[in-house]
Write a protein that holds these residues in place. Structure first.
Motif, PDB file in Angstrom:
ATOM      1  N   TYR A   1      21.274 -20.867  -5.745  1.00 49.44           N
ATOM      2  CA  TYR A   1      22.663 -21.239  -6.044  1.00 49.44           C
ATOM      3  C   TYR A   1      23.611 -20.672  -4.990  1.00 49.44           C
ATOM      4  O   TYR A   1      24.727 -20.235  -5.289  1.00 49.44           O
ATOM      5  CB  TYR A   1      23.082 -20.717  -7.423  1.00 49.44           C
ATOM      6  N   GLU A   2      23.171 -20.631  -3.733  1.00 47.94           N
ATOM      7  CA  GLU A   2      23.815 -19.783  -2.728  1.00 47.94           C
ATOM      8  C   GLU A   2      25.273 -20.122  -2.419  1.00 47.94           C
ATOM      9  O   GLU A   2      26.006 -19.247  -1.985  1.00 47.94           O
ATOM     10  CB  GLU A   2      23.006 -19.760  -1.434  1.00 47.94           C
ATOM     11  N   ASP A   3      25.689 -21.382  -2.621  1.00 40.39           N
ATOM     12  CA  ASP A   3      27.096 -21.675  -2.298  1.00 40.39           C
ATOM     13  C   ASP A   3      27.999 -21.656  -3.543  1.00 40.39           C
ATOM     14  O   ASP A   3      29.168 -22.016  -3.468  1.00 40.39           O
ATOM     15  CB  ASP A   3      27.235 -23.000  -1.536  1.00 40.39           C
ATOM     16  N   GLY A   4      27.478 -21.203  -4.671  1.00 38.98           N
ATOM     17  CA  GLY A   4      28.305 -21.076  -5.873  1.00 38.98           C
ATOM     18  C   GLY A   4      28.947 -19.696  -5.952  1.00 38.98           C
ATOM     19  O   GLY A   4      28.463 -18.742  -5.344  1.00 38.98           O
ATOM     20  N   THR A   5      30.062 -19.600  -6.681  1.00 40.98           N
ATOM     21  CA  THR A   5      30.668 -18.288  -6.922  1.00 40.98           C
ATOM     22  C   THR A   5      30.890 -18.109  -8.424  1.00 40.98           C
ATOM     23  O   THR A   5      31.074 -19.084  -9.159  1.00 40.98           O
ATOM     24  CB  THR A   5      32.016 -18.117  -6.196  1.00 40.98           C
ATOM     25  N   LEU A   6      30.862 -16.862  -8.852  1.00 39.80           N
ATOM     26  CA  LEU A   6      30.992 -16.574 -10.286  1.00 39.80           C
ATOM     27  C   LEU A   6      31.285 -15.093 -10.483  1.00 39.80           C
ATOM     28  O   LEU A   6      31.261 -14.313  -9.530  1.00 39.80           O
ATOM     29  CB  LEU A   6      29.707 -16.943 -11.027  1.00 39.80           C
ATOM     30  N   ASN A   7      31.564 -14.726 -11.716  1.00 40.57           N
ATOM     31  CA  ASN A   7      31.666 -13.310 -12.047  1.00 40.57           C
ATOM     32  C   ASN A   7      30.840 -13.038 -13.310  1.00 40.57           C
ATOM     33  O   ASN A   7      31.000 -13.720 -14.327  1.00 40.57           O
ATOM     34  CB  ASN A   7      33.120 -12.886 -12.263  1.00 40.57           C
TER      35      ASN A   7
ATOM     36  N   LYS B   1      33.275 -21.432  -8.460  1.00 41.54           N
ATOM     37  CA  LYS B   1      33.047 -22.587  -7.583  1.00 41.54           C
ATOM     38  C   LYS B   1      31.614 -23.044  -7.845  1.00 41.54           C
ATOM     39  O   LYS B   1      30.669 -22.280  -7.619  1.00 41.54           O
ATOM     40  CB  LYS B   1      33.218 -22.151  -6.126  1.00 41.54           C
ATOM     41  N   PRO B   2      31.444 -24.263  -8.358  1.00 40.05           N
ATOM     42  CA  PRO B   2      30.096 -24.725  -8.689  1.00 40.05           C
ATOM     43  C   PRO B   2      29.197 -24.753  -7.459  1.00 40.05           C
ATOM     44  O   PRO B   2      29.665 -25.004  -6.347  1.00 40.05           O
ATOM     45  CB  PRO B   2      30.324 -26.137  -9.224  1.00 40.05           C
ATOM     46  N   PHE B   3      27.921 -24.511  -7.673  1.00 46.47           N
ATOM     47  CA  PHE B   3      26.965 -24.564  -6.559  1.00 46.47           C
ATOM     48  C   PHE B   3      26.597 -26.016  -6.274  1.00 46.47           C
ATOM     49  O   PHE B   3      26.649 -26.869  -7.174  1.00 46.47           O
ATOM     50  CB  PHE B   3      25.710 -23.760  -6.910  1.00 46.47           C
TER      51      PHE B   3
END
Ligand code: WTA
Length: 655
Positions: A75-81, A55-57
């Motif tokens: 980038y606190e509201d982004g998600t990644l692995n 989910k892009p920040f």
């Protein structure tokens, strides 16, 4: 051994040599650096695109160094692995490219070339094994492994399922290991039967067994076969990695992690108390590791990159595993040491694997310099394009030797200043952009705003040709987020002495040209062979010995190690100082902490210099250890001045 010596500036500027190929030339550095400070949001929004987000920040920077409200979020509201970024996203184009070249301790044993496809399979299997052992998102896993590919699989497997790894250097003792397992309340420890290094073997599993006696019964132990030697086995607690890997599934779904979820904890020494668990984030850390790896080393697609560090240190995290793999690089992982089977090993490995960028520590360079350049000259080093150093100030003699004999005068040397806490490079000359001065870390990296403060007033010292303590004025994405379980200590350690700044613990000089020179630690941390050691840790190990009443530990200049460990020891009443006790205390510290903490010199001290309020005057002890007792400074506050005369008379470092 400080970087403060006057040094000759290399005549030719890097831009002349490397202007064509370098990622960043002088004009571009100036423009990008200025932009990164003028509008950090915009700069880091762009840089955030170098990783793949689930989910892009939309938010970039949310940070505060304000007293009482220290907070660092990127980038606190982004998600990644992270594992998906380091492996999966490269598969379409690089499945058959080598991700890791593994060079074993023994040159007679075959090297391994692990492709990105293989890295994917291995990491997924390890991830599934960890899940079988009950590891879930947010759980901690301690990794205590030799420098084998499984160490990288283990790190990436944790990242894949969202577990937080904490690597413990394989040279640490069972006591140090159990303290770290308990410190982060780990569910699983991953270890191996033995760790071969320099032709010798460290019994890792036996150390883990000893450590686990002091840990919760529920901690499970996953054992990788390295040497195949027999080890003891506790059914129900110990699990055979190699057997489980045969059965494990080849795919594991990468967990969706928040940018601010912790990626790893790494314990490091401070000036007081026990080592602290430095916590790094998922999003900001990865962006910073990838960017610095590419720019500082001028990494280009297809290059072979070798960082000689151990994954037990932050350098191994950022520049063997996360930075290079995020960039789709080929990274060399070396199990051995520079001087075994002989002093040509580094150069043999460079030749064998056609290494393009080589990154090591000044202590290794000094040790090899002492063996003579004939070892270097035996090998073809024509693939080398760039050299780097890290871990401590490099003295100009070592710099010049590295430049002349290894780089043959044609490879820029990046002297990278940074710390476990900073996640990645903070100051370094950039190839193609900056002149080089032997011993100078030169210029801040993008987004890094160094300031020199007056240690007494805490005020910024403007202008050039100045010296003081080094602080950083604003946050960068690779910054540590907290100390595991102790956010208060995080604030106290890094933000309390100089309000509004991150305090690095180092002193520095900004020369007449505005270039930076790190002058060494200004706290009670010493730098032994590029490894950080808190003098307080060695002291508490010493006083734990039944015959020791009191101990004070300081650093002193050491030709190879940079700093050596000098211990003043007061024995219990009635205990005679003997050669046997001297040896016993050295062995004792090795057992308590590990070989890297082994005292170089122990002086029997009938008394320690103290103020009338009982505080040990370390400044004086440092001077005596440095053999610089002519300038002890103000001794008027000493409770008993005769103590000092005795210490000077019986000092160990007479040369
Ligand atoms: C020192 C290692 C001078 C410094 C990455 C710092 C250096 C400590 C340099 C961090 C350098 C590291 N020049 N000094 N290029 N690089 N240091 O946490 O004192 O193991 O504070 O991180 O090493 O050590 P650490």
């Amino acid at each position: 051994m400080t970087a403060g010596n006057p040094a000759r500036t290399i005549e030719k500027s890097l831009s002349e040599t490397f202007g064509e190929t370098a990622h960043v030339d002088a004009a571009r550095y100036d423009a990008m650096y200025a932009a990164s400070l003028a509008d950090p949001e915009a700069f880091w929004r762009d840089q955030g695109q170098r990783v793949e987000w689930i989910k892009p920040f939309t938010k970039v920077k949310n940070t505060s160094f304000a007293p009482g409200a220290i907070d660092v979020k990127w980038y606190e509201d982004g998600t990644l692995n992270v594992a998906a970024n380091c492996i999966d996203r490269h598969l379409a184009t690089r499945a058959d490219q080598t991700a890791i070249i593994w060079e074993p301790d023994d040159p007679e044993e075959a090297a391994q070339h692990i492709t990105y496809a293989e890295l994917h399979r291995r990491t997924c299997r390890m991830a599934n094994i960890l899940e079988d052992l009950g590891v879930r998102k947010g759980d901690r896993v301690v990794i205590y492994l030799p420098m084998i590919p499984e160490a990288a699989y283990a790190m990436l497997a944790c990242a894949r399922i969202g577990a937080i790894h904490s690597i413990v250097f394989a040279g640490f003792s069972p006591d140090a290991l159990s303290a770290r397992i308990n410190g982060c309340d780990a569910k699983v420890i991953i270890t191996a039967d033995h760790a071969p290094r320099g032709g010798r073997k460290t019994p890792l599993k036996a150390n883990a067994d000893a450590a686990l006696l002091h840990c919760k019964d529920s901690v499970k132990c996953l054992v990788v076969k390295r040497t195949g030697d027999q080890t003891s086995w506790v059914d129900g607690r110990d699990f055979d990695y190699n057997e489980m890997a045969l059965e494990a599934d080849d795919y594991s779904k990468p967990a969706e992690m928040d940018a601010e979820d912790p990626l790893f904890i790494l314990y490091t020494s401070g000036s007081t108390g026990q080592p602290k668990g430095v916590v790094h984030s998922t999003g900001g850390y990865l962006v910073y590791a990838a960017l610095t790896h590419e720019v500082t080393f001028d990494y280009h697609d297809g290059d072979i990159f070798w960082c000689t560090a151990d994954v037990g240190w932050v350098t191994g995290h950022s520049y063997i595993v996360y930075g290079p793999l995020a960039n789709g690089a080929t990274t060399v992982m070396f199990e051995g040491v520079p001087t075994w089977p002989d002093a040509g090993r580094f150069w043999a490995v460079c030749e064998k694997h056609k290494v393009n960028q080589f990154y090591t520590a000044p202590t290794a360079i000094r040790a090899l310099m002492g063996q003579g350049e004939e070892w270097v000259n035996r090998y073809d080093l024509s693939d080398l394009k760039l050299l780097g150093t890290v871990g401590e100030p490099i003295n100009p003699e070592a710099w010049n030797w590295y430049n002349d004999h290894v780089g043959k005068g044609r490879c820029p040397i990046v002297d990278t200043w940074w710390q476990t806490e900073t996640g990645g490079h903070m100051m370094t000359p950039l190839p193609g952009a900056h002149d080089l001065k032997p011993g100078s870390a030169m210029k801040p990296f993008f987004g890094v705003k160094p300031v020199v403060l007056d240690p007494h007033t805490g005020q910024e010292i403007d202008g050039n040709g100045v010296e003081g303590v080094l602080c950083i004025a604003d946050s960068w994405p690779g910054q540590m987020r907290t100390i595991w379980g102790d956010h208060d200590r995080f604030e106290k350690t890094y933000f309390a002495d100089y309000k509004g700044y991150y305090f690095a613990g180092d002193g520095c000089r900004r020369d007449a040209d505005g270039d930076y020179w790190i002058t060494g630690r200004v706290d009670d941390v010493i730098n032994v062979s590029g490894h950080r050691m808190g003098t307080a840790e060695v002291e508490s190990a010493l006083v734990a010995h039944p015959q020791v009443a009191e101990a004070a530990v300081v650093g002193y200049p050491h030709d190879i190690k940079g700093q050596g460990i000098y211990c003043y020891v007061t024995l219990m009443n009635g205990v005679e100082p003997t050669e046997a006790l001297y040896k016993e205390l050295r062995a004792w510290v090795r057992t308590e902490i590990g070989p890297i903490a082994s005292p170089d010199l122990i002086q029997w001290a009938p008394g320690l210099p103290k103020t009338r309020s009982g505080k040990i005057m370390r400044r004086i002890l440092r001077k005596i250890a440095e053999n610089d007792y002519g300038s002890l400074g103000d001794t008027s506050t000493l409770a008993d001045p005769s103590v000092v005369e005795d210490l000077i008379e019986n000092r160990m470092n007479k040369g």
